[in-house]
Design a protein around this motif. Structure first.
Motif, mmCIF file in Angstrom:
data_model
loop_
_atom_site.group_PDB
_atom_site.id
_atom_site.type_symbol
_atom_site.label_atom_id
_atom_site.label_comp_id
_atom_site.label_asym_id
_atom_site.label_seq_id
_atom_site.Cartn_x
_atom_site.Cartn_y
_atom_site.Cartn_z
ATOM 1 N N PHE A 285 0.889 -1.113 0.126
ATOM 2 C CA PHE A 285 0.059 -0.204 0.135
ATOM 3 C C PHE A 285 0.814 1.357 -0.232
ATOM 4 O O PHE A 285 1.638 1.519 0.885
ATOM 5 N N PHE B 193 -5.419 17.024 1.864
ATOM 6 C CA PHE B 193 -5.308 15.893 0.868
ATOM 7 C C PHE B 193 -6.584 15.019 0.654
ATOM 8 O O PHE B 193 -7.536 15.081 1.488
ATOM 9 N N GLY C 31 -7.952 10.880 -0.582
ATOM 10 C CA GLY C 31 -7.746 9.499 -0.877
ATOM 11 C C GLY C 31 -8.846 8.869 -1.710
ATOM 12 O O GLY C 31 -10.074 8.970 -1.254
ATOM 13 N N TYR D 259 -4.477 3.807 -6.102
ATOM 14 C CA TYR D 259 -4.835 4.584 -5.123
ATOM 15 C C TYR D 259 -4.608 6.143 -5.501
ATOM 16 O O TYR D 259 -3.258 6.332 -5.614
ATOM 17 N N ARG E 287 -3.677 9.955 -4.583
ATOM 18 C CA ARG E 287 -3.494 11.003 -3.640
ATOM 19 C C ARG E 287 -3.287 12.298 -4.178
ATOM 20 O O ARG E 287 -2.544 12.828 -4.498
ATOM 21 N N TYR F 187 -4.645 -2.334 2.639
ATOM 22 C CA TYR F 187 -4.019 -1.275 3.320
ATOM 23 C C TYR F 187 -3.551 -1.917 4.538
ATOM 24 O O TYR F 187 -2.268 -1.865 5.024
ATOM 25 N N LYS G 231 -9.556 17.159 5.984
ATOM 26 C CA LYS G 231 -8.480 16.044 5.780
ATOM 27 C C LYS G 231 -7.263 16.868 5.633
ATOM 28 O O LYS G 231 -6.803 17.155 4.318
ATOM 29 N N GLY H 227 -7.344 6.476 10.670
ATOM 30 C CA GLY H 227 -7.316 6.879 9.493
ATOM 31 C C GLY H 227 -8.648 6.002 8.691
ATOM 32 O O GLY H 227 -8.774 5.771 7.777
ATOM 33 N N GLY I 118 -13.091 3.003 5.426
ATOM 34 C CA GLY I 118 -12.471 4.009 4.837
ATOM 35 C C GLY I 118 -12.000 3.827 3.510
ATOM 36 O O GLY I 118 -12.064 2.644 3.172
ATOM 37 N N THR I 119 -11.537 4.589 2.580
ATOM 38 C CA THR I 119 -11.155 4.252 1.248
ATOM 39 C C THR I 119 -10.014 3.243 1.204
ATOM 40 O O THR I 119 -10.097 2.229 0.523
ATOM 41 N N ALA I 120 -8.884 3.416 2.066
ATOM 42 C CA ALA I 120 -7.963 2.718 1.764
ATOM 43 C C ALA I 120 -8.234 1.343 2.596
ATOM 44 O O ALA I 120 -7.936 0.214 2.219
HETATM 45 C C1 COI Z 1 -7.851 7.019 2.815
HETATM 46 O O1 COI Z 1 -8.588 6.067 3.373
HETATM 47 O O2 COI Z 1 -7.688 7.107 1.743
HETATM 48 C C2 COI Z 1 -7.041 7.641 3.898
HETATM 49 O O3 COI Z 1 -6.558 8.726 3.488
HETATM 50 C C3 COI Z 1 -6.567 6.918 5.045
HETATM 51 C C4 COI Z 1 -5.093 6.900 5.301
HETATM 52 C C5 COI Z 1 -4.857 6.127 6.548
HETATM 53 C C6 COI Z 1 -4.420 6.047 4.031
#
Ligand code: COI
Ligand code: PLP
Length: 368
Positions: free
Chosen positions: A32, A78, A80, A144, A146, A176, A204, A243, A310-312
Motif C-alpha cells: 500500500f 489531501f 484518498g 490509489y 493521492r 491497506y 482531511k 484513518g 475508509g477508502t484505503a
Molecule cells: C484513505 O483511506 O484514503 C486515507 O486517506 C486514510 C489513510 C490512513 C491512508
C-alpha cells in the motif's frame, strides 16, 4: 485539452518510464502506497491569477524554497480515492465529486484555495489516461490516488495562502493492512485526542495525521494496527480511528455509527455503507456512542460486530479493542456476517461486478 476542462493541461511525457517487466513486478505485489506511477499532475494557484499552469509531468521530487509555508505551518490538505479496473479493462472511480467537495471543505478550513470539483475529477482522468497500465487487475487491488494541496509561498508570515500548488500522485495498491481483510485489533488512546471542538478534525489535513502518530506508535507497541480516539471533552464518546470511521452492529440488526460531531471526518465509505444498509431495510442510526455502551453491549452480546471503514481500508472487521486496563473482544474474533456482506456489496459495485444503483461509479478511461 479536454473540452470539459478550462485548465489547459500541458502534457510532458516521462523519458524514464518503468519497463513493462518492472511495472508488472510491482503490480504483482504492490503493498500500500509504496510505489508510484510514471507521471503526476501539478496545478498552480496564486491570488492574482487563480488556477493556472496545469501539467501532467514525469513523477518526481518537488523543489521547495526552505521558507515555503507548508514546511512551517502545515498548511496542507489531501484526499484518498481509488481507481478500479473492471473486467472489460475500463477504469472507474467511486463518488469523486464527494471527494472533490470534501477537498474544497478541507481547503476552506485551512485557508487554502478551493479547487473546482470538476477540475479535481479532471485531474484523475488526466493522470489515469497517461498511466492506465499502472491500474492493477488482481482481486482487492486498485490505483490509489493521492490528491493534495500545499501553501507554496516562500514567506514566514502566518497567513492564508497567497500561493498554492495542487498535486496528484497515484500508487498501485493492495489491501491497506498487511494481513489483508483479516479482523484487526485496535488500541484505545486514553491520553491523546485526535481533534478538538472547533479544530480541524473534519478536514482531511496532514496535521491531523501527524497528531495521531504518537498514539499510533503506542498502538503498534500493544500489537494493534489502529488507534481509536474518543471525544476530547468528556473522553467518553467514540469518534473514529486514526484513518477510518467506525461502525457497530447490534444483535437486532441495527447499524450504529458515531454522528458527525464536527471533529470526525465525514467518510465517503461510511456514507455509502449507511446507504447500502438502508437500501436493505436495515435500521441505521447516527448518534453518540459511549465506550461503556460498547463494552457492556459486547459483554452481553447486544453488540455483535464492529468494523472500520475508509477508502484505503474499505471495510475492515474489528476483532478487539484494547485499552490500558480492559479489552473488548479477542484477537481471534471472526469477521461479522453483516460486515462481510456489506463489504462484498460495496466492492462488487466498485469493481463493476453488480449494478450500481446510486450512480456512484464514474468512468475515467474506457475499455481499449
Ligand atoms: C484513505 O483511506 O484514503 C486515507 O486517506 C486514510 C489513510 C490512513 C491512508
Ligand atoms: N476518518 C479518517 C481520519 C480518515 O483518514 C479516513 C480516510 O480517508 C476516513 C475516516 C474515511 O474516509 P473515506 O471513507 O472518505 O475514505
Amino acid at each position: 485539452m479536454n473540452a470539459a476542462s478550462p485548465f489547459h493541461y500541458q502534457v510532458i511525457r516521462s523519458q524514464t518510464i518503468k519497463t513493462s517487466t518492472e511495472r508488472e513486478a510491482i503490480l504483482a505485489s504492490p503493498g500500500f502506497g509504496k510505489y508510484f506511477t510514471d507521471h503526476m499532475v501539478a496545478v498552480e494557484w496564486d491570488k492574482d491569477h487563480g488556477w493556472h499552469d496545469a501539467q501532467v509531468r514525469p513523477y518526481g521530487p518537488l523543489q521547495l524554497d526552505p521558507a515555503t509555508s507548508v514546511l512551517h505551518y502545515g498548511q496542507e490538505v489531501f484526499e484518498g480515492i481509488k481507481g478500479y479496473r473492471h473486467a472489460d479493462g475500463s477504469i472507474w472511480t467511486f463518488r469523486p465529486e464527494a471527494n472533490g467537495a470534501r477537498f474544497q471543505r478541507s481547503a476552506h478550513r485551512l485557508a487554502l484555495p478551493e479547487l473546482p470539483v470538476s477540475e479535481f475529477v479532471e485531474s484523475l482522468r488526466q493522470l489515469t489516461a497517461i498511466d492506465v497500465d499502472w491500474v492493477p487487475s488482481a482481486d482487492e487491488t486498485s490505483l490509489y490516488f493521492r490528491p493534495f494541496m500545499i501553501a507554496s509561498a516562500a514567506v514566514l508570515g502566518v497567513r492564508s495562502a497567497h500561493k498554492a500548488s495542487y498535486y496528484l500522485i497515484a500508487s498501485p495498491s493492495g489491501p491497506y493492512f498487511s494481513k489483508g481483510v483479516a479482523p484487526v485489533s485496535i488500541w484505545l488512546s486514553t491520553e491523546y485526542s485526535r481533534a478538538g471542538r472547533g479544530g480541524t478534525g473534519a478536514a482531511k489535513c496532514g496535521g491531523n495525521y501527524a497528531a495521531s502518530l504518537l498514539p499510533q506508535q503506542e498502538a503498534h507497541a500493544q500489537g494493534c494496527s489502529q488507534v481509536l480516539f474518543l471525544d476530547d471533552i468528556e473522553q467518553k464518546y467514540l469518534e473514529e480511528l486514526g484513518g477510518m470511521n467506525i461502525c457497530l452492529v447490534y444483535k437486532n440488526g441495527t447499524l450504529v455509527t458515531p454522528e458527525l460531531s464536527g471533529s470526525i471526518l465525514e467518510g465517503i465509505t461510511r456514507d455509502s455503507i449507511l446507504q447500502l444498509a438502508r437500501d436493505r431495510g436495515i435500521q441505521v442510526v447516527e448518534r453518540r456512542i459511549t465506550l461503556d455502551e460498547w463494552r457492556e453491549g459486547a459483554a452481553s452480546g447486544e453488540i455483535s460486530e464492529a468494523f472500520a471503514c475508509g477508502t484505503a481500508a474499505v471495510i475492515t472487521p474489528i476483532a478487539e479493542l484494547k485499552g490500558p486496563e480492559f479489552s473488548i473482544g479477542a484477537p481471534d474474533t471472526p469477521a461479522g456476517e453483516l460486515t462481510m456482506s456489506l463489504r462484498k456489496e460495496l466492492t462488487d459495485i466498485q469493481y463493476g461486478r453488480i449494478p450500481d444503483p446510486h450512480g456512484w461509479m464514474v468512468p475515467l478511461v474506457p475499455a481499449r
